[in-house]
Scaffold this motif. Structure first.
Motif, PDB file in Angstrom:
ATOM      1  N   ALA A  98       0.765  -1.230   0.027  1.00 27.12           N
ATOM      2  CA  ALA A  98      -0.069   0.016   0.009  1.00 27.12           C
ATOM      3  C   ALA A  98       0.880   1.356  -0.090  1.00 27.12           C
ATOM      4  O   ALA A  98       0.408   2.206  -0.301  1.00 27.12           O
ATOM      5  CB  ALA A  98      -1.092   0.071   1.201  1.00 27.12           C
ATOM      6  N   GLY A  99       2.248   1.136   0.536  1.00 23.07           N
ATOM      7  CA  GLY A  99       3.032   2.297   0.623  1.00 23.07           C
ATOM      8  C   GLY A  99       3.791   2.665  -0.648  1.00 23.07           C
ATOM      9  O   GLY A  99       4.485   3.411  -0.745  1.00 23.07           O
ATOM     10  N   VAL A 100       3.834   1.722  -1.680  1.00 18.43           N
ATOM     11  CA  VAL A 100       4.508   1.890  -2.942  1.00 18.43           C
ATOM     12  C   VAL A 100       3.960   2.964  -3.832  1.00 18.43           C
ATOM     13  O   VAL A 100       2.719   2.793  -4.153  1.00 18.43           O
ATOM     14  CB  VAL A 100       4.553   0.488  -3.741  1.00 18.43           C
ATOM     15  N   LYS A 101       4.886   3.935  -4.130  1.00 18.74           N
ATOM     16  CA  LYS A 101       4.283   5.161  -4.773  1.00 18.74           C
ATOM     17  C   LYS A 101       4.913   5.400  -6.162  1.00 18.74           C
ATOM     18  O   LYS A 101       4.413   6.202  -6.909  1.00 18.74           O
ATOM     19  CB  LYS A 101       4.285   6.102  -4.026  1.00 18.74           C
ATOM     20  N   GLU A 102       5.996   4.522  -6.538  1.00 18.49           N
ATOM     21  CA  GLU A 102       6.555   4.596  -7.793  1.00 18.49           C
ATOM     22  C   GLU A 102       6.860   3.194  -8.691  1.00 18.49           C
ATOM     23  O   GLU A 102       6.728   2.434  -8.025  1.00 18.49           O
ATOM     24  CB  GLU A 102       7.911   5.190  -7.277  1.00 18.49           C
ATOM     25  N   ILE A 103       7.271   3.670  -9.826  1.00 22.70           N
ATOM     26  CA  ILE A 103       7.345   2.406 -10.826  1.00 22.70           C
ATOM     27  C   ILE A 103       8.679   2.830 -11.309  1.00 22.70           C
ATOM     28  O   ILE A 103       9.090   4.132 -11.873  1.00 22.70           O
ATOM     29  CB  ILE A 103       6.329   2.436 -12.066  1.00 22.70           C
ATOM     30  N   LYS A 104       9.625   1.733 -11.811  1.00 25.57           N
ATOM     31  CA  LYS A 104      10.907   2.056 -12.535  1.00 25.57           C
ATOM     32  C   LYS A 104      10.249   1.815 -13.831  1.00 25.57           C
ATOM     33  O   LYS A 104       9.850   0.863 -14.192  1.00 25.57           O
ATOM     34  CB  LYS A 104      11.809   1.201 -11.897  1.00 25.57           C
ATOM     35  N   ALA A 105      10.755   2.782 -14.567  1.00 27.07           N
ATOM     36  CA  ALA A 105      10.750   2.736 -16.166  1.00 27.07           C
ATOM     37  C   ALA A 105      11.865   3.159 -16.948  1.00 27.07           C
ATOM     38  O   ALA A 105      12.247   4.062 -16.848  1.00 27.07           O
ATOM     39  CB  ALA A 105       9.233   3.584 -16.558  1.00 27.07           C
ATOM     40  N   LEU A 106      12.258   2.107 -17.680  1.00 30.25           N
ATOM     41  CA  LEU A 106      13.152   2.385 -18.201  1.00 30.25           C
ATOM     42  C   LEU A 106      13.071   2.126 -19.972  1.00 30.25           C
ATOM     43  O   LEU A 106      12.404   1.254 -20.278  1.00 30.25           O
ATOM     44  CB  LEU A 106      14.570   1.375 -17.941  1.00 30.25           C
ATOM     45  N   GLY A 107      13.920   2.746 -20.786  1.00 34.90           N
ATOM     46  CA  GLY A 107      13.752   2.628 -22.170  1.00 34.90           C
ATOM     47  C   GLY A 107      12.742   3.152 -23.095  1.00 34.90           C
ATOM     48  O   GLY A 107      12.911   3.139 -24.335  1.00 34.90           O
ATOM     49  N   PHE A 108      11.908   4.059 -22.533  1.00 30.56           N
ATOM     50  CA  PHE A 108      10.916   4.842 -22.793  1.00 30.56           C
ATOM     51  C   PHE A 108      11.423   5.974 -23.802  1.00 30.56           C
ATOM     52  O   PHE A 108      12.353   6.638 -23.141  1.00 30.56           O
ATOM     53  CB  PHE A 108       9.721   5.085 -22.313  1.00 30.56           C
ATOM     54  N   LYS A 109      11.023   6.067 -25.028  1.00 35.51           N
ATOM     55  CA  LYS A 109      11.339   7.482 -25.856  1.00 35.51           C
ATOM     56  C   LYS A 109      10.915   8.535 -25.476  1.00 35.51           C
ATOM     57  O   LYS A 109      11.129   9.714 -25.679  1.00 35.51           O
ATOM     58  CB  LYS A 109      11.414   7.116 -27.375  1.00 35.51           C
ATOM     59  N   GLN A 110       9.370   8.546 -25.063  1.00 38.46           N
ATOM     60  CA  GLN A 110       8.614   9.502 -24.778  1.00 38.46           C
ATOM     61  C   GLN A 110       9.000  10.464 -23.476  1.00 38.46           C
ATOM     62  O   GLN A 110       8.407  11.449 -23.382  1.00 38.46           O
ATOM     63  CB  GLN A 110       7.136   9.001 -24.531  1.00 38.46           C
ATOM     64  N   PHE A 111       9.639   9.852 -22.407  1.00 42.97           N
ATOM     65  CA  PHE A 111       9.999  10.371 -21.385  1.00 42.97           C
ATOM     66  C   PHE A 111      11.478   9.893 -20.931  1.00 42.97           C
ATOM     67  O   PHE A 111      11.753   8.754 -21.143  1.00 42.97           O
ATOM     68  CB  PHE A 111       9.122  10.294 -20.026  1.00 42.97           C
ATOM     69  N   SER A 112      12.305  10.696 -19.892  1.00 37.98           N
ATOM     70  CA  SER A 112      13.458  10.186 -19.567  1.00 37.98           C
ATOM     71  C   SER A 112      13.471   9.722 -18.282  1.00 37.98           C
ATOM     72  O   SER A 112      14.504   9.206 -17.704  1.00 37.98           O
ATOM     73  CB  SER A 112      14.598  11.407 -19.841  1.00 37.98           C
ATOM     74  N   ASP A 113      12.547  10.097 -17.316  1.00 34.65           N
ATOM     75  CA  ASP A 113      12.532   9.807 -15.926  1.00 34.65           C
ATOM     76  C   ASP A 113      12.511   8.447 -15.961  1.00 34.65           C
ATOM     77  O   ASP A 113      11.811   7.558 -16.848  1.00 34.65           O
ATOM     78  CB  ASP A 113      11.348  10.365 -15.440  1.00 34.65           C
ATOM     79  N   THR A 114      13.156   7.852 -15.010  1.00 34.37           N
ATOM     80  CA  THR A 114      13.413   6.529 -14.382  1.00 34.37           C
ATOM     81  C   THR A 114      12.442   6.089 -13.519  1.00 34.37           C
ATOM     82  O   THR A 114      12.501   5.055 -13.289  1.00 34.37           O
ATOM     83  CB  THR A 114      15.020   6.160 -14.433  1.00 34.37           C
TER      84      THR A 114
END
Length: 274
Positions: A153-169
């Protein structure tokens, strides 16, 4: 006719056993249910498409004309402990190559852990060990389940790599990109996870018949040097119920700890369903 009725129970039994046997890796595409909701509940999926022995996961990959979906269920405590330790990485290679290079990776859950006062770690572990011995198995399981529900329930983030549309990891679970990931523990103690990734972010047309490659990986506990590899050490994320949260001692304990810190994965192929 008499022979037919004699063999009928055997035939029905064999059909039932065959129906329950799932492939190790999903072999067919699945059209996502129209009622799908990414809520961490196994309500829409029914029987999963595959049961992978390497990772001890039931899973289904599906799609509609907007998203690619992943649904996962884990029942055994050791697998859930490993998921809570390092999350599940869902890798998608849209070129159909079974390699992480030039692929898109979504990792969830990311459970934050604090080291606390390291000077008191040994004392805290000893106290925790004594408390576990005083508790019954049912009570330990109940505490462990409540702890995992709170952590998810406390998880608030997702790790995302390799997307061209945004640079945030690291992106919020409430991100504007349409990436969704939710995991919950059901009342029977099973881990249920659902994710959705827009086809537009994957740069895949809804009617594409191109084969894509995917990898599902249990990352395990990162080897940062802060994890105490002692027989009486119980990871803070796994509770302490004697079936994975508390490793106990001896050779089996060492094997369990090694497995916890070793990633396990498998690759498959998928073609979108129209």
């Amino acid at each position: 006719m008499k022979l037919f009725y004699t063999l009928l129970p055997i035939l029905l039994l064999s059909i039932g056993v065959s129906a329950q046997k799932l492939p190790d890796v999903q072999v067919k595409g699945v059209l996502a249910p129209s009622t799908i909701r990414i809520d961490g509940k196994n309500l829409e999926w029914g029987t999963f498409a595959a049961e992978n022995k390497r990772t001890n996961l039931w899973y289904t990959i599906a799609n509609d004309d907007k998203n690619l979906y992943l649904a996962i269920k884990a029942n055994d405590n050791e697998t859930i402990t490993k998921i809570m330790a390092g999350g599940i990485s869902f890798t998608i290679n849209t070129k159909g190559k079974k390699r992480e290079q030039d692929a898109i990776v979504v990792t969830y859950p990311l459970i934050a852990r604090t080291n606390g006062n390291r000077g008191n770690m040994g004392q805290n572990r000893q106290r925790a060990g004594q408390e576990r011995q005083e508790q019954g198995q049912k009570e330990r399981d109940s505490i462990n389940l409540a702890q995992r529900k709170t952590q998810l329930a406390g998880v608030k983030e997702i790790k995302a790599l390799g997307f061209k549309q945004f640079s945030d990891t690291l992106i919020s679970i409430y991100n504007e990109h349409g990436i969704k990931a939710v995991a919950k523990m059901d009342d029977q103690g099973a881990y249920v996870y659902e994710a959705a990734i827009p086809l537009s972010l994957l740069e895949i047309a809804a009617g594409s018949t191109n084969e894509i490659a995917y990898q599902i990986k249990l990352n395990g506990l990162p080897n940062t040097g802060n994890f105490a590899m002692r027989a009486n050490a119980a990871p803070a994320f796994g509770g302490g119920n004697g079936r994975g949260g508390n490793f106990g001692g001896g050779g089996n304990a060492n094997a369990s700890r090694q497995d916890l810190m070793t990633a396990t994965d498998f690759w498959g192929k998928y073609i979108l369903q129209k």
